[in-house]
Design a protein around this motif. Sequence first.
Motif, PDB file in Angstrom:
ATOM      1  N   GLN A 225      15.809  37.426  59.791  1.00 24.02           N
ATOM      2  CA  GLN A 225      16.514  36.664  58.793  1.00 24.02           C
ATOM      3  C   GLN A 225      15.721  35.458  58.585  1.00 24.02           C
ATOM      4  OE1 GLN A 225      18.551  38.437  56.987  1.00 24.02           O
ATOM      5  NE2 GLN A 225      20.557  38.006  57.786  1.00 24.02           N
TER       6      GLN A 225
ATOM      7  N   ARG B 176      31.550  38.793  50.252  1.00 26.26           N
ATOM      8  CA  ARG B 176      31.505  38.208  48.808  1.00 26.26           C
ATOM      9  C   ARG B 176      30.884  39.085  47.874  1.00 26.26           C
ATOM     10  NH1 ARG B 176      31.375  33.012  47.280  1.00 26.26           N
ATOM     11  NH2 ARG B 176      29.102  33.006  46.625  1.00 26.26           N
ATOM     12  N   TYR B 177      29.632  39.322  48.173  1.00 27.18           N
ATOM     13  CA  TYR B 177      28.864  39.881  47.260  1.00 27.18           C
ATOM     14  C   TYR B 177      29.226  41.537  46.799  1.00 27.18           C
ATOM     15  CZ  TYR B 177      25.448  36.117  46.703  1.00 27.18           C
ATOM     16  OH  TYR B 177      25.151  35.110  46.633  1.00 27.18           O
ATOM     17  N   LEU B 178      29.672  42.099  47.776  1.00 25.57           N
ATOM     18  CA  LEU B 178      29.820  43.601  47.967  1.00 25.57           C
ATOM     19  C   LEU B 178      31.581  43.583  47.477  1.00 25.57           C
ATOM     20  CD1 LEU B 178      29.026  46.537  47.852  1.00 25.57           C
ATOM     21  CD2 LEU B 178      29.460  46.458  50.140  1.00 25.57           C
TER      22      LEU B 178
ATOM     23  N   ASN C  52      24.165  39.407  40.749  1.00 25.53           N
ATOM     24  CA  ASN C  52      25.521  39.743  40.952  1.00 25.53           C
ATOM     25  C   ASN C  52      26.255  39.425  39.944  1.00 25.53           C
ATOM     26  OD1 ASN C  52      28.262  40.527  41.744  1.00 25.53           O
ATOM     27  ND2 ASN C  52      27.523  40.336  43.911  1.00 25.53           N
TER      28      ASN C  52
ATOM     29  N   SER D 225      20.510  44.257  47.618  1.00 24.92           N
ATOM     30  CA  SER D 225      19.360  44.402  48.284  1.00 24.92           C
ATOM     31  C   SER D 225      18.378  43.150  48.118  1.00 24.92           C
ATOM     32  CB  SER D 225      18.359  45.504  47.964  1.00 24.92           C
ATOM     33  OG  SER D 225      17.570  45.628  46.794  1.00 24.92           O
ATOM     34  N   VAL D 226      18.789  42.221  46.948  1.00 25.99           N
ATOM     35  CA  VAL D 226      18.278  41.244  46.821  1.00 25.99           C
ATOM     36  C   VAL D 226      18.938  40.157  47.634  1.00 25.99           C
ATOM     37  CG1 VAL D 226      18.179  39.077  45.169  1.00 25.99           C
ATOM     38  CG2 VAL D 226      17.544  41.337  44.383  1.00 25.99           C
TER      39      VAL D 226
ATOM     40  N   TYR E  26      21.286  44.319  43.435  1.00 28.09           N
ATOM     41  CA  TYR E  26      21.652  42.653  43.743  1.00 28.09           C
ATOM     42  C   TYR E  26      22.080  42.637  45.189  1.00 28.09           C
ATOM     43  CZ  TYR E  26      26.362  44.245  42.501  1.00 28.09           C
ATOM     44  OH  TYR E  26      27.528  45.138  42.292  1.00 28.09           O
TER      45      TYR E  26
ATOM     46  N   THR F 106      20.249  40.690  50.500  1.00 25.65           N
ATOM     47  CA  THR F 106      19.732  40.939  51.862  1.00 25.65           C
ATOM     48  C   THR F 106      18.163  40.453  51.992  1.00 25.65           C
ATOM     49  OG1 THR F 106      20.933  43.104  51.623  1.00 25.65           O
ATOM     50  CG2 THR F 106      19.323  42.768  53.455  1.00 25.65           C
ATOM     51  N   GLY F 107      17.400  40.490  51.031  1.00 23.07           N
ATOM     52  CA  GLY F 107      16.221  40.002  51.113  1.00 23.07           C
ATOM     53  C   GLY F 107      16.001  38.688  51.260  1.00 23.07           C
ATOM     54  N   TYR F 108      17.040  38.004  50.668  1.00 24.20           N
ATOM     55  CA  TYR F 108      17.248  36.259  50.877  1.00 24.20           C
ATOM     56  C   TYR F 108      17.721  36.068  52.300  1.00 24.20           C
ATOM     57  CZ  TYR F 108      15.642  35.204  46.144  1.00 24.20           C
ATOM     58  OH  TYR F 108      14.685  35.195  45.033  1.00 24.20           O
ATOM     59  N   GLY F 109      18.106  37.011  52.978  1.00 23.82           N
ATOM     60  CA  GLY F 109      18.289  36.526  54.318  1.00 23.82           C
ATOM     61  C   GLY F 109      19.949  36.175  54.316  1.00 23.82           C
ATOM     62  N   LEU F 110      20.599  36.405  53.569  1.00 29.16           N
ATOM     63  CA  LEU F 110      22.034  36.237  53.612  1.00 29.16           C
ATOM     64  C   LEU F 110      22.861  36.985  54.627  1.00 29.16           C
ATOM     65  CD1 LEU F 110      23.512  35.606  49.898  1.00 29.16           C
ATOM     66  CD2 LEU F 110      21.998  34.284  51.229  1.00 29.16           C
ATOM     67  N   PRO F 111      23.728  36.322  55.471  1.00 30.65           N
ATOM     68  CA  PRO F 111      24.182  37.192  56.763  1.00 30.65           C
ATOM     69  C   PRO F 111      25.063  38.235  55.972  1.00 30.65           C
ATOM     70  CG  PRO F 111      24.768  34.770  56.595  1.00 30.65           C
ATOM     71  CD  PRO F 111      24.152  34.708  55.653  1.00 30.65           C
ATOM     72  N   SER F 112      24.958  39.404  56.662  1.00 28.04           N
ATOM     73  CA  SER F 112      25.627  40.610  56.214  1.00 28.04           C
ATOM     74  C   SER F 112      27.060  40.371  56.074  1.00 28.04           C
ATOM     75  CB  SER F 112      25.102  41.852  57.008  1.00 28.04           C
ATOM     76  OG  SER F 112      25.879  41.454  58.382  1.00 28.04           O
ATOM     77  N   ARG F 113      27.639  39.574  56.711  1.00 31.26           N
ATOM     78  CA  ARG F 113      29.132  39.216  56.759  1.00 31.26           C
ATOM     79  C   ARG F 113      29.353  38.740  55.266  1.00 31.26           C
ATOM     80  NH1 ARG F 113      30.449  34.200  57.378  1.00 31.26           N
ATOM     81  NH2 ARG F 113      28.731  33.883  58.352  1.00 31.26           N
ATOM     82  N   VAL F 114      28.615  37.935  54.662  1.00 29.58           N
ATOM     83  CA  VAL F 114      28.569  37.072  53.707  1.00 29.58           C
ATOM     84  C   VAL F 114      28.527  38.237  52.557  1.00 29.58           C
ATOM     85  CG1 VAL F 114      27.677  35.575  51.909  1.00 29.58           C
ATOM     86  CG2 VAL F 114      27.997  34.945  54.271  1.00 29.58           C
TER      87      VAL F 114
ATOM     88  N   ALA G  83      20.048  43.704  37.015  1.00 29.18           N
ATOM     89  CA  ALA G  83      20.419  44.381  38.243  1.00 29.18           C
ATOM     90  C   ALA G  83      20.496  43.585  39.594  1.00 29.18           C
ATOM     91  CB  ALA G  83      19.901  45.664  38.621  1.00 29.18           C
TER      92      ALA G  83
END
Lengths: 342, 338
Positions: free
Chosen positions: A87, B250-252, A106, B235-236, B233, B238-246, A103
């Motif tokens: 991370q 939020r995103y999903l 979001n 995987s993007v 979006y 994720t690629g920026y290192g946002l915590p999976s909880r967020v 894409a």
Amino acid sequence: MNEHLLDIRNLKTWYRTYQGYAQVVDGVNLTIDAGKKIGIVGESGCGKTTTMKSVLRVLDERKAYLPEGEILFKNQNILKMRETELQQIRRKNISMISQEPSAALNPVFTVGQQIFDVISYSKQDDTAKNKKELTDIAIKAIRDVFIPDPERILECYPHQLSGGMKQRICIAMALVTPRELLIADEPGTALDVTIQDQIHRLLRALVDEKQTALIMITHSLGVVRELVDQIYVMYAGNIVEVATTNELFKNPLHPYTRGLMDCVPRLSGGGISAGIYGYVPDYVHPTPGCRFSPRCPYVKEICRVQKPLMLEVSEGHTVACFRYTDSFTEQHRQEESIGERA
Amino acid sequence: MLRFVGKRLFEGIFVLIGISIMLFIIARIIPGDPARMSLGPRAPQFAVDELRKEMHLDKSLPVQYLYWIKGVLQGDFGKSINTKRPVSTDIKEFLPATLELVLFSGIFLIILSILLGLLAAKYRDTLVDNMIRGLSYIGIAIPAFALAILLLLLFGYVWQVIPVLGRLSSGVAAPIHITGLFAFDSLITGNFTTFFDTLGHLILPALALATGPLFQEARLLRASLVDNMGKEYISVATGYGLPSRVIMTRYLLRPSFIPVVPVMGMDLASLMGNAFLVEKIFNWPGISRYGMNALLNKDLNAISAVFLVFGAIFLLVNIIVDIIVASLDPRIRLGAKS
């Protein structure tokens, strides 16, 4: 040993399919030093994106399988890292621009919300930032990619922006905090040619200014020619030729590279080339030999049964082809050159 | 946003007018003379004629409609042949029972479907996911009335752990009438004996009613979540290192709810109409059962009234769904503005 910024060694990335493993990335070696710019060129489906997504480990872990290889970022193996270390790399060191700007954002959050998230999680100095600071940083980043009225853009949703603007936003997001490595995955592909050119120029100016290393993925040699110092030519999951940009254009060695060169239309005329015969091979049952051998006009017996190794032909120019090995006799080469002339 | 809501409400008025016209015409073209039907076969002709005049049946259809709609607006739906009472009185009595049942069903439906959908998506292709999948097929395939009978037998007869039949056990007094929803009324008046008793009575019919749509929604939510998980979006992010909880919350979650909410809303509203068998089985004095009896007995005033109420509730749910979707999805919200 000198330290590379990123050193990919013998990376293999496979996908699980119902027929078995699709061996898409098959032993890729690649290095990039701090502040350098390299290009990876190859046709669609040759594993360029998969290689780069392996670097950030954003592939779906239930589908992707990495049996071998190392990805060293400053001598630390990313593939062996714990989640927290990974991370940190994702937040502070490497960022990636996707090939699909539409894409990549979001659709239900504003551009501002998404950039703020990236900034607040990639904070370098570990101080919490308030809304005002976040906005200032985001506005500066948007201004850097030449979008007018950044305050308004922050309030916009992705669907209110054009494709070119979205890609600029993606670039702004990738460079909003300093990074050592930027991976640009065909940033112009989804856009029309004029916008594509603008995006490439913008990208080059920004990485030069911020002294970020750049890995540019593209399927077009023409695109990377003006952007990068060194080119990796990739075919079906293998790097087949590596050379500095000038050297590669002056003296392309691998038959696939030559084929790609012929595909670039020339102003001097001569019509459009016939392309390269055949398709990217079946990754589930790949040939044991050179993966280009089924399409290669110079194919010999050995090409079909044995994998060619990377061979340094001249300083900084390596190629994986039996035509340049000693086992390939002088006689063969003469036959070929006669054939070429005919 | 306010304009959006206003627009939807304004459109709703026209839909209601349309429904009322259709209901009125259907009620009038069904063979049989309402005046004769309400007086019975042995009434003398002059009395029938008198009543026809009183009911404005001697006027033309549009004029009749105007008289009818005037009554409806004043809360007068006419008399029911079945109960010999004004239909509005019947509705006041039976509607809250069904509303209470459907609301409870809705709570089950929303909570359980989201929970199951999230679990199945989070642990997709594992044992958990497969178990939920299997359970869903059973839940969707089994009809509400069959499940109702099964639950009634198991909990009410074999184990006798939950009170069944009706809204309250005999001997428990009904709460003071405020909304007509027993659980709500007893809770706010502090009458906890009644509250827990009516809650017990609610559980089984609400569960029977919710089961089918609940599993359908869970499947839908799972599909939507899994679909969005594969989006670029995610995987993007994720690629920026946002915590999976967020990323998950939020995103999903937000884009994944967009296709689920309208279906959920429609299913909730449909529970009103689908409740009659469950109401019948649990002896629930609800409007769905009342409407079914009216249909079977050609009780025209009651039929029109019940369906008008159903139509209005459908419309209301629809507007609420539209508002929720618009607040979730800027593409809809902003599209509506321009």
